[in-house]
Scaffold this active site. Structure first.
Site, PDB file in Angstrom:
ATOM      1  N   SER A   7       0.851  -1.287  -0.077  1.00 50.04           N
ATOM      2  CA  SER A   7      -0.070  -0.161  -0.097  1.00 50.04           C
ATOM      3  C   SER A   7       0.903   1.201  -0.099  1.00 50.04           C
ATOM      4  O   SER A   7       1.948   1.212   0.448  1.00 50.04           O
ATOM      5  CB  SER A   7      -0.807   0.022   1.226  1.00 50.04           C
ATOM      6  OG  SER A   7      -1.441   1.274   1.593  1.00 50.04           O
ATOM      7  N   TYR A  48      -2.080  -0.461  10.311  1.00 53.21           N
ATOM      8  CA  TYR A  48      -2.483  -0.960   8.676  1.00 53.21           C
ATOM      9  C   TYR A  48      -1.079  -0.509   8.155  1.00 53.21           C
ATOM     10  O   TYR A  48      -0.470  -1.477   7.556  1.00 53.21           O
ATOM     11  CB  TYR A  48      -3.483  -0.050   8.337  1.00 53.21           C
ATOM     12  CG  TYR A  48      -3.817  -0.656   6.840  1.00 53.21           C
ATOM     13  CD1 TYR A  48      -4.182  -1.862   6.244  1.00 53.21           C
ATOM     14  CD2 TYR A  48      -3.420   0.321   5.880  1.00 53.21           C
ATOM     15  CE1 TYR A  48      -4.348  -2.052   4.963  1.00 53.21           C
ATOM     16  CE2 TYR A  48      -3.693  -0.049   4.281  1.00 53.21           C
ATOM     17  CZ  TYR A  48      -3.822  -1.181   4.045  1.00 53.21           C
ATOM     18  OH  TYR A  48      -4.032  -1.401   2.866  1.00 53.21           O
TER      19      TYR A  48
END
Length: 258
Positions: free
Chosen positions: A142, A155
């Site tokens: 990501s 995350y």
């Protein structure tokens, strides 16, 4: 170009979102796809689409945090296929929170799926790829692995780990003919995004969707199909000179200032 004819591909998180799009595209390009997802009915639904388009595949209920279960699935695949050409790690979960609002149980949950899950799948196939002297591993990271994203402490930690594992595996196994890369998307419009907005901003869905879309300089979110197209290239023979690389697909988020 970009043919995966007769290649054996394992795709985790194949029941929805990016994983689903990758599975459908890989099957269309000729791969035999093995679809892993915690939600077996979702994996079955993806398999139906694959077969409706004359593709070949199999579905499995799989918890990527369970290494023993994954190794059992890999053994089943090897009983019929005798090789594993491609592994795509798409299974993952999200979390919203800063350091002081992230409970230990939430941190451990994110770690067990997003970090240990990627380790478990790579661990389960790496020796087979070494014996073949060939293989491709593609991990889903990501943009949160490269820049600070508000309220994404756990995350971001997990995706940073995916990025560094990708570099390490690429370096350690390059002499075995194994390539390992990762993709780092910005916001991609999936059912998860719609559910997140509905749960957290009731009555403001369209406003928040527009706001989140505009955080990408290009002015919109990406689509799972666009990420799948990049994944296809990186797992194809046309990308045989590429390893140890992170590919942002972010609508200009990292490099274009607005």
């Amino acid at each position: 170009m970009f043919s995966l004819n007769s290649k054996i591909a394992i795709i985790t998180g194949a029941g929805s979102g990016i994983g689903k799009s990758i599975a459908e595209l890989f099957a269309k390009q000729g791969a035999v796809v093995h679809l892993l997802d915690l939600n077996k009915s979702a994996a079955d639904a993806t398999l139906e689409v694959v077969k409706d388009n004359q593709g070949k595949g199999f579905s499995y209920e799989s918890n990527v945090a369970d290494q023993q279960q994954l190794q059992t699935i890999v053994r089943k695949i090897l009983e019929t296929s005798e090789r594993i050409d491609i592994l795509v790690n798409c299974a993952g979960i999200a979390h919203v929170g800063k350091l002081h609002t992230t409970a230990e149980k939430d941190f451990d949950r994110i770690y067990s799926v997003n970090v240990k899950g990627v380790y478990n799948t790579m661990y389960s196939v790496i020796e087979h790829m070494q014996k073949q002297k060939n293989g491709v591993i593609l991990n889903m990271s990501s943009i949160a692995s490269s820049v600070g994203i508000p309220d994404r402490f756990a995350y971001s930690m997990s995706k940073g780990a995916v990025l560094s594992m990708t570099y390490s595996v690429a370096r350690d196994y390059v002499s075995d003919g194994i390539r390992c890369n990762c993709i780092s998307p910005a916001r991609v419009h999936t059912s998860f995004v719609d559910g997140f907005i509905k749960a957290n901003y009731p009555g403001q869905e369209q406003e928040m969707f527009d706001k989140l879309s505009k955080t990408q300089p290009i002015g919109r979110m990406g689509t799972p199909e666009e990420v799948a197209s990049l994944a296809l290239y990186l797992c194809s023979d046309e990308a045989s000179f590429i390893t140890g690389t992170d590919y942002p697909i972010d609508g200009g988020f990292l490099k274009i200032k607005i």
